[in-house]
Design a protein around this motif. Structure first.
Motif, PDB file in Angstrom:
ATOM      1  N   TYR A  27       0.838  -1.200   0.000  1.00  0.00           N
ATOM      2  CA  TYR A  27       0.000   0.000   0.000  1.00  0.00           C
ATOM      3  C   TYR A  27       0.874   1.252   0.000  1.00  0.00           C
ATOM      4  CZ  TYR A  27      -3.091   3.714   1.497  1.00  0.00           C
ATOM      5  OH  TYR A  27      -3.769   4.901   1.571  1.00  0.00           O
ATOM      6  N   ASP A  28       1.865   1.294   0.885  1.00  0.00           N
ATOM      7  CA  ASP A  28       2.737   2.467   0.971  1.00  0.00           C
ATOM      8  C   ASP A  28       3.446   2.730  -0.353  1.00  0.00           C
ATOM      9  OD1 ASP A  28       2.012   2.840   3.619  1.00  0.00           O
ATOM     10  OD2 ASP A  28       3.854   1.950   4.425  1.00  0.00           O
ATOM     11  N   TYR A  31       0.908   4.019  -2.914  1.00  0.00           N
ATOM     12  CA  TYR A  31       0.580   5.411  -2.603  1.00  0.00           C
ATOM     13  C   TYR A  31       1.684   6.349  -3.082  1.00  0.00           C
ATOM     14  CZ  TYR A  31      -0.801   9.518   0.051  1.00  0.00           C
ATOM     15  OH  TYR A  31      -1.179  10.782   0.409  1.00  0.00           O
ATOM     16  N   GLU A  32       2.923   6.012  -2.784  1.00  0.00           N
ATOM     17  CA  GLU A  32       4.048   6.858  -3.204  1.00  0.00           C
ATOM     18  C   GLU A  32       4.160   6.926  -4.720  1.00  0.00           C
ATOM     19  OE1 GLU A  32       5.948   8.998  -1.695  1.00  0.00           O
ATOM     20  OE2 GLU A  32       5.006   8.556   0.216  1.00  0.00           O
ATOM     21  N   GLU A  35       1.662   9.349  -5.963  1.00  0.00           N
ATOM     22  CA  GLU A  35       2.126  10.705  -5.677  1.00  0.00           C
ATOM     23  C   GLU A  35       3.236  11.135  -6.635  1.00  0.00           C
ATOM     24  OE1 GLU A  35       0.811  12.949  -3.575  1.00  0.00           O
ATOM     25  OE2 GLU A  35      -0.746  11.448  -3.234  1.00  0.00           O
ATOM     26  N   GLU A  62      -7.675   2.899  -3.133  1.00  0.00           N
ATOM     27  CA  GLU A  62      -6.374   3.375  -3.629  1.00  0.00           C
ATOM     28  C   GLU A  62      -6.051   2.754  -4.984  1.00  0.00           C
ATOM     29  OE1 GLU A  62      -3.598   6.238  -2.944  1.00  0.00           O
ATOM     30  OE2 GLU A  62      -5.278   5.733  -1.659  1.00  0.00           O
ATOM     31  N   THR A  65      -8.029   4.619  -7.492  1.00  0.00           N
ATOM     32  CA  THR A  65      -7.398   5.921  -7.713  1.00  0.00           C
ATOM     33  C   THR A  65      -6.265   5.804  -8.724  1.00  0.00           C
ATOM     34  OG1 THR A  65      -7.988   6.724  -5.528  1.00  0.00           O
ATOM     35  CG2 THR A  65      -6.128   7.805  -6.598  1.00  0.00           C
TER      36      THR A  65
END
Length: 122
Positions: A27-28, A31-32, A35, A62, A65
């Motif tokens: 997940y991290d 997400y990065e 971004e 996510e 997204t």
């Protein structure tokens, strides 16, 4: 491109996600990557996380997204429709389904989905 996580910090995020069973790490990293405007790569890692924990609406959100930012609205809709239990429980997922339905060009379907969203608290 604005890097929220770079250098050694980014290496740590990538290293944590090397374990395919590390859902928080996946997940991290996803997400990065979103971004850093790399949604196609993010979708790969987030899809892996969703396969491991299909019961978590935040993971699916996510992933959607990432797919949305990559212009893959049809796939976003398929992923959401593939999780009917989560859709029933999570207003944000129903909203994302209506939104991506509109973005893929199905305005009638989007109107139908918008009218049946329900209350945001649900």
């Amino acid at each position: 491109m604005r890097l929220l996580c770079s250098g050694e910090a980014f290496v740590e995020v990538v290293t944590a996600a090397r374990d395919a069973d590390d859902v928080p790490g996946l997940y991290d990293l996803g997400y990065e990557l979103i971004e850093q405007e790399l949604p196609d790569l993010a979708a790969t890692f987030l899809a892996r996380a969703v396969r491991k924990r299909p019961d978590l609406p935040g993971l699916l959100s996510e992933l959607v997204t990432a797919l949305e930012r990559d212009g893959r609205h049809g796939e976003a809709c398929r992923r959401l429709l593939g999780a009917p239990d989560l859709l029933a429980k999570a207003f944000p997922l129903r909203y994302l389904l209506a939104w991506n339905t509109a973005l893929r060009g199905d305005l009638v379907g989007a109107r139908t989905r918008m009218s049946s969203l329900g209350e945001p608290g649900n």
